[in-house]
Design an enzyme around this catalytic site. Sequence first.
Site, short mmCIF file in Angstrom:
data_model
loop_
_atom_site.label_atom_id
_atom_site.label_comp_id
_atom_site.label_asym_id
_atom_site.label_seq_id
_atom_site.Cartn_x
_atom_site.Cartn_y
_atom_site.Cartn_z
N ARG A 217 -5.62 10.98 -12.68
CA ARG A 217 -5.04 10.16 -13.75
C ARG A 217 -5.86 8.88 -13.95
O ARG A 217 -6.84 8.63 -13.22
CB ARG A 217 -3.60 9.80 -13.41
CG ARG A 217 -3.49 8.81 -12.27
CD ARG A 217 -2.06 8.41 -12.02
NE ARG A 217 -2.00 7.12 -11.34
CZ ARG A 217 -0.97 6.66 -10.67
NH1 ARG A 217 0.12 7.38 -10.58
NH2 ARG A 217 -1.00 5.48 -10.10
N VAL A 262 -8.89 10.97 0.52
CA VAL A 262 -10.23 10.48 0.85
C VAL A 262 -10.29 9.76 2.20
O VAL A 262 -11.39 9.53 2.72
CB VAL A 262 -10.81 9.54 -0.25
CG1 VAL A 262 -11.13 10.31 -1.51
CG2 VAL A 262 -9.92 8.34 -0.52
N GLY A 290 -8.26 4.50 -5.56
CA GLY A 290 -7.95 3.15 -5.09
C GLY A 290 -6.46 2.89 -5.20
O GLY A 290 -5.77 3.54 -5.98
N LEU A 296 1.68 -11.73 -1.03
CA LEU A 296 1.04 -12.95 -0.54
C LEU A 296 0.71 -12.74 0.93
O LEU A 296 1.47 -12.05 1.63
CB LEU A 296 1.99 -14.14 -0.70
CG LEU A 296 2.32 -14.54 -2.14
CD1 LEU A 296 3.33 -15.68 -2.15
CD2 LEU A 296 1.06 -14.94 -2.90
N TYR A 353 -6.50 -6.30 -1.35
CA TYR A 353 -7.25 -5.59 -2.41
C TYR A 353 -8.61 -6.27 -2.64
O TYR A 353 -9.64 -5.61 -2.73
CB TYR A 353 -6.40 -5.63 -3.67
CG TYR A 353 -6.94 -4.87 -4.85
CD1 TYR A 353 -6.90 -3.48 -4.88
CD2 TYR A 353 -7.44 -5.54 -5.96
CE1 TYR A 353 -7.37 -2.78 -5.99
CE2 TYR A 353 -7.91 -4.85 -7.07
CZ TYR A 353 -7.87 -3.47 -7.08
OH TYR A 353 -8.33 -2.78 -8.18
P1 NAD Z 1 -4.34 4.72 -10.73
O1 NAD Z 1 -3.36 4.29 -9.68
O2 NAD Z 1 -3.83 4.98 -12.11
O3 NAD Z 1 -5.15 6.02 -10.21
C1 NAD Z 1 -5.72 6.08 -8.92
C2 NAD Z 1 -5.88 7.53 -8.50
O4 NAD Z 1 -6.42 7.53 -7.18
C3 NAD Z 1 -4.55 8.29 -8.46
O5 NAD Z 1 -4.68 9.53 -9.11
C4 NAD Z 1 -4.27 8.45 -6.98
O6 NAD Z 1 -3.54 9.61 -6.65
C5 NAD Z 1 -5.71 8.49 -6.42
N1 NAD Z 1 -5.72 8.17 -5.00
C6 NAD Z 1 -5.07 7.12 -4.40
N2 NAD Z 1 -5.25 7.21 -3.07
C7 NAD Z 1 -6.00 8.31 -2.82
C8 NAD Z 1 -6.51 8.92 -1.64
N3 NAD Z 1 -6.24 8.41 -0.43
N4 NAD Z 1 -7.25 10.03 -1.76
C9 NAD Z 1 -7.51 10.57 -2.99
N5 NAD Z 1 -7.06 10.05 -4.13
C10 NAD Z 1 -6.32 8.92 -4.05
O7 NAD Z 1 -5.47 3.60 -10.72
P2 NAD Z 1 -6.52 3.19 -11.87
O8 NAD Z 1 -5.99 2.01 -12.59
O9 NAD Z 1 -6.97 4.38 -12.64
O10 NAD Z 1 -7.71 2.64 -10.94
C11 NAD Z 1 -8.85 3.43 -10.58
C12 NAD Z 1 -9.82 2.54 -9.80
O11 NAD Z 1 -10.19 1.41 -10.60
C13 NAD Z 1 -9.24 1.97 -8.51
O12 NAD Z 1 -10.24 1.94 -7.52
C14 NAD Z 1 -8.83 0.57 -8.90
O13 NAD Z 1 -8.79 -0.30 -7.80
C15 NAD Z 1 -9.94 0.21 -9.88
N6 NAD Z 1 -9.57 -0.87 -10.81
C16 NAD Z 1 -8.57 -0.73 -11.73
C17 NAD Z 1 -8.26 -1.78 -12.58
C18 NAD Z 1 -7.21 -1.69 -13.65
O14 NAD Z 1 -7.03 -2.67 -14.39
N7 NAD Z 1 -6.50 -0.57 -13.80
C19 NAD Z 1 -8.95 -2.99 -12.46
C20 NAD Z 1 -9.94 -3.11 -11.50
C21 NAD Z 1 -10.25 -2.04 -10.68
#
Ligand code: NAD
Length: 447
Positions: A217, A262, A290, A296, A353
């Site tokens: 997703r 992962v 992620g 906090l 984070y």
């Molecule tokens: P999301 O929560 O919508 O999707 C994250 C996906 O990672 C999920 O499908 C989840 O099942 C999978 N996941 C989580 N833990 C896992 C594990 N242990 N093994 C395998 N899969 C795992 O998040 P997103 O918003 O799509 O974010 C994706 C990446 O972008 C992340 O690393 C997040 O930190 C980074 N990010 C997002 C934003 C934002 O604004 N959405 C901003 C900065 C960074």
Amino acid sequence: MSSDTYLNLVNSGFTGKLAKQLGLPQPTPLRRFTPGQPLLEGPVLVLGGPSADELAHLLSADWDLDVHRHATPETRYSTVVLGLTDLTHPSSLGAPVLELSGVLKKLARGGRVVTVSRAARTEDAPAVAAARQGVDGFLRSIAKELRGGATANGLVLAETVPVTAPSVVGALRFFLSTRSAFVDGQLLAVDSSAGSLPSSWDRPLEGRVAVVTGAARGIGESIADTLARDGATVVAVDVPAAGEQLVAVANRVRGTALQLDVTAPDAGTRILEHTVTRHGRIDIVVHNAGITRDKLLANMAPDKWDSVLAVNIASQLAINEALLASDDFSDAPRIVSLASTSGIAGNRGQSNYAASKGGVIGMVRATAPLLEAVGGTANAVAPGFIETEMTARIPAVTRQVARRLNSLQQGGQPVDVAETVAFLASPAAGGIAGRVLRVCGQNLVGQ
Ligand code: NAD
């Protein structure tokens, strides 16, 4: 995913006028890439010294664009490129910059300004270093001035890198195109002449095999779609609990699904085994999985700290170790990791984070040299506020404010991050290594 109601309101008749009268933010809907779209619509103005001649040649002869070498009044330029690699004193910046000033009011909606300059070094003559560093300050400022969805970004070349190097050409094309819609105010370093131009700019990843973690997703799903659109075969990885969504993504991109946490100790081996057995090779790994567990620090439970560090950084380190030890990951491989602007600027309530995402930045910097011998790279993409399920959980008022705190005055879309990942994974980006490219609309924090 939540939708940006304010952006829609401001771009409709009466409420738009009212917002303007009240001096409220006026975000413009961004134009994004669709296959078959022309690189640019409208003429390009190329300004600057000798390097501008080479850039003008590339844009007109190779990319068939309508290139002007001097500003003509009344022309609505889609793009202005400034070739500034030959600056020797800050005073030489005036001529091209003031010529740009004369056309800025007529820059097209969604227009582009791109500078091409050289990195300031301590061994430079002070005047040379001043001129070079001056470009950075200038670029970041005009990015904040532009409106109408226009962006300004810069390429900063190492001393030995010619403007015709694959990564300069590839990054210039990325910055000019709608693929970089939410990348704004960024200065991207090109470290070497490594990399190669793709035989097709439409499918630069043809024949490459890519693994994307967290692909069920959000941003990961969009990365899978985008890499497949660019020609890659995709292995989509996510936790077993997301199995159904994962299979849907893998089927849509005609790739394969690997259900895997992962953080599993054997994650690297399982990724290699699955990918090489099914697809014969492994070229690109995108560490996207992620999680957030915001608290906090004063209220931080150990499991919230540990799980974020385990998923967001420790898993990447362990998987990379397996990849680097494998002969199957040796044909100009690419690692692209998801960092975050929180990892650069810090964020209240996100110490766990931010530690993990700062860690990603340190990791790619130290991993890049280990891949150099096989023509590989490791880089990070740092998204700002992106509209996903992760950010939909932020309280409504905080979310509204967070969206406006960047030069484009809106949140980005998952595809904006995905396009940037695809660029860094492409053959043309081989000269960019150990770097962080922000996809944040020039977020006000840490810029
Ligand atoms: P999301 O929560 O919508 O999707 C994250 C996906 O990672 C999920 O499908 C989840 O099942 C999978 N996941 C989580 N833990 C896992 C594990 N242990 N093994 C395998 N899969 C795992 O998040 P997103 O918003 O799509 O974010 C994706 C990446 O972008 C992340 O690393 C997040 O930190 C980074 N990010 C997002 C934003 C934002 O604004 N959405 C901003 C900065 C960074």
